[in-house]
Motif scaffolding. Structure first.
Motif, short mmCIF file in Angstrom:
data_model
loop_
_atom_site.label_atom_id
_atom_site.label_comp_id
_atom_site.label_asym_id
_atom_site.label_seq_id
_atom_site.Cartn_x
_atom_site.Cartn_y
_atom_site.Cartn_z
N TYR A 176 41.67 6.88 13.13
CA TYR A 176 42.54 7.79 13.88
C TYR A 176 43.13 8.87 12.98
N ASP A 177 43.27 8.58 11.70
CA ASP A 177 43.74 9.61 10.77
C ASP A 177 42.72 10.74 10.65
N VAL A 178 41.45 10.39 10.41
CA VAL A 178 40.44 11.44 10.20
C VAL A 178 40.10 12.17 11.49
N MET A 179 40.33 11.54 12.64
CA MET A 179 40.05 12.20 13.91
C MET A 179 41.13 13.20 14.28
N GLU A 180 42.35 13.01 13.78
CA GLU A 180 43.48 13.83 14.23
C GLU A 180 44.01 14.79 13.17
N ASN A 181 43.65 14.59 11.92
CA ASN A 181 44.31 15.33 10.84
C ASN A 181 43.28 15.85 9.84
N ASP A 182 43.30 17.16 9.60
CA ASP A 182 42.32 17.74 8.68
C ASP A 182 42.57 17.35 7.23
N PHE A 199 34.22 3.62 3.63
CA PHE A 199 34.37 2.84 4.86
C PHE A 199 35.45 3.46 5.74
N VAL A 200 35.23 3.40 7.05
CA VAL A 200 36.20 3.89 8.03
C VAL A 200 36.58 2.73 8.93
N ARG A 201 37.86 2.36 8.92
CA ARG A 201 38.35 1.22 9.71
C ARG A 201 38.93 1.69 11.04
N GLY A 202 38.85 0.80 12.03
CA GLY A 202 39.49 1.07 13.30
C GLY A 202 38.67 1.90 14.27
N VAL A 203 37.36 1.99 14.05
CA VAL A 203 36.51 2.79 14.94
C VAL A 203 36.18 1.94 16.17
N PRO A 204 36.41 2.44 17.39
CA PRO A 204 35.99 1.69 18.58
C PRO A 204 34.51 1.33 18.49
N ALA A 205 34.18 0.11 18.84
CA ALA A 205 32.82 -0.41 18.64
C ALA A 205 31.89 0.06 19.75
N ASP A 206 31.63 1.36 19.78
CA ASP A 206 30.68 1.91 20.75
C ASP A 206 30.03 3.14 20.15
N LEU A 207 28.90 3.51 20.73
CA LEU A 207 28.12 4.61 20.19
C LEU A 207 28.85 5.94 20.30
N ASN A 208 29.54 6.19 21.41
CA ASN A 208 30.19 7.48 21.62
C ASN A 208 31.29 7.74 20.59
N SER A 209 32.06 6.72 20.28
CA SER A 209 33.13 6.89 19.28
C SER A 209 32.53 7.11 17.90
N THR A 210 31.43 6.44 17.61
CA THR A 210 30.76 6.63 16.33
C THR A 210 30.21 8.04 16.22
N GLU A 211 29.67 8.55 17.32
CA GLU A 211 29.16 9.93 17.32
C GLU A 211 30.29 10.93 17.13
#
Length: 449
Positions: A176-182, A199-211
């Motif tokens: 959530y840090d890398v998704m929201e903050n440059d 490593f990136v922690r806390g990623v929802p376990a689905d293809l769309n979030s990974t993309e």
């Protein structure tokens, strides 16, 4: 020491000295009236001493700049004229050359050379009169005689790791840090560049979030496997990655002329079985060990090309161009450092281009490489879990996998190295220049232009 062939000493510009004299005259001009009398009682602040300008010398081919008593740089006249950055010679917006290099006379000579507070000023006499300015810092950072290397951002200094190093300092960021903050995004990309893995922690376990995470970096590179790929041990493609057998440490796409720069893996599920641990090995560490212990093998690994192929799918047949392939190690000619590792013994084609006198030595070289590659001290084994993504520099860090049972599904993507590096540089520029717009933070003298 000064070169003996450089004879004409050019002192700081006369007009610059005249300007300083004029400024001193204005500062001491008598005041008029009571206000002036009051002002005279106030202490006059001491002026900052003028910085000492470099001395320069000129001969028939070069301009020499004396930075200090023991440091001097030489620049050829044709090089200086070719690198003029005025708006006539270099477009200030597009950052592209507009000067016709081939119109510059090979024996071009300066008419005048001045050392000023802004930089080195040269007036050219032919073929058309022209004046060029070169900031001192730019000249020093781009010195080639002798070669000087400009200061590097911290992310350009790789951390070469083994098992112990990465276990104690595992590079990790939060989704959530890398998704929201440059700023967090910059920290993530800088870690990928320094370590070759993050490593990136806390990623929802689905293809769309990974993309979505991948697109925070740059474009996704489409290959024969698609853009975002999701795979399990079903041999949907003719590649051992689509099985459950163990895979030794390797880089992907050795059969491409331009292998992917980054690779993203996300374990979505592993049920009804065991195994499947992920193996990571820093190719720069292995290369350093081979160079230290087996210098002749290192030489061959950096010179002898290896042909590779991908031919498991009937509708594709990949080989690099040229077909002879590329060496395991690519070495930067200017620094001598390894910058690219390309190794996948499983994808190796028939080796028939090695000189017969070198064939046995080449086999010994890859044996020495494999010995260093498979040492326990070099191997980092980690059990991936859903909601944790690993990003790998595919041109540096090798990955592998232990044999597994049960259903194990991953998704991931490839990304271009140039796209990744472009994003990192832009984020670095923003951090260095603060709120300045792109044209202010990236000018014609910026590094790399």
């Amino acid at each position: 020491m000064w070169g003996s062939s450089l004879s004409t000493v050019v002192r700081p510009a006369a007009r610059h000295q005249a300007y300083l004299g004029r400024r001193a005259y204005i500062a001491t001009k008598p005041f008029q009236g009571a206000a002036a009398a009051l002002a005279l009682r106030k202490p006059i602040p001491a002026q900052e001493p003028e910085p000492e300008l470099p001395l320069t010398e000129v001969d028939g081919r070069r301009v020499a700049v004396q930075w200090s008593s023991d440091l001097q740089s030489r620049f050829h006249h044709i090089w200086l004229r070719d690198h003029c950055r005025c708006s006539e010679c270099f477009h200030p917006i597009t950052k592209q050359r507009m000067l016709d290099t081939f119109s510059i006379p090979a024996d071009i000579q300066p008419r005048a050379v001045d050392a000023t507070g802004e930089g080195l000023v040269i007036q050219w006499a032919s073929p058309h009169e022209h004046t060029s300015l070169y900031p001192w810092s730019w000249l020093k950072n781009n010195s080639y005689d002798p070669q000087q290397f400009a200061p590097k951002p911290d992310w350009q200094k790789p951390i070469i790791w083994d098992n112990r190093t990465i276990r104690t300092r595992t590079p990790t960021v939060e989704y959530y840090d890398v998704m929201e903050n440059d700023d967090a995004l910059y920290d993530w990309l800088a870690k990928i560049k320094k370590w070759g893995v993050c490593f990136v922690r806390g990623v929802p376990a689905d293809l769309n979030s990974t993309e979505a995470l991948a697109r925070r970096i740059s474009f996704i590179r489409e290959t024969q496997y698609g853009k975002m790929w999701s795979f399990t041990s079903d041999l949907a493609h003719g590649d051992t990655a689509y099985t459950n057998i163990a895979l030794p440490a390797h880089t992907d796409n050795t059969y491409f002329t331009d292998p992917a720069g980054l690779q993203i893996f996300h374990l979505l599920e592993h049920t009804g079985g065991t195994g499947g641990e992920t193996l990571l090995v820093d190719g720069l560490h292995v290369a350093r060990e081979v160079r230290r212990r087996y210098p002749r093998s290192f030489e061959l690994l950096s010179q002898v090309p290896i042909p590779c192929h991908a031919a498991g799918d009937e509708d594709t047949f990949y080989r690099p161009d040229p077909n002879s392939g590329y060496p395991v190690l690519s070495v930067d000619a200017s620094t001598g450092e390894v910058w690219h590792v390309r190794w996948n013994n499983n994808d190796r084609s028939v080796v028939n281009a090695v000189h017969p006198d070198l064939m046995e030595a080449w086999y010994q070289a890859i044996r020495d490489w494999n010995r260093c590659l498979t040492e326990p001290s070099a191997e980092y084994w980690v059990k991936l879990q859903p909601r944790t993504v690993v990003v790998i520099d595919n041109q540096r860090v090798m990955h592998g996998r232990a044999e597994f049972t049960g259903r194990r599904q991953l998704c991931g993507a490839y990304m271009g190295k140039d796209d990744f590096m472009s994003r990192l540089r832009v984020l670095w520029e923003k951090g260095e220049a603060g709120a300045l717009d792109v044209h202010e933070r990236r000018n014609v003298w910026s590094p790399g232009l």
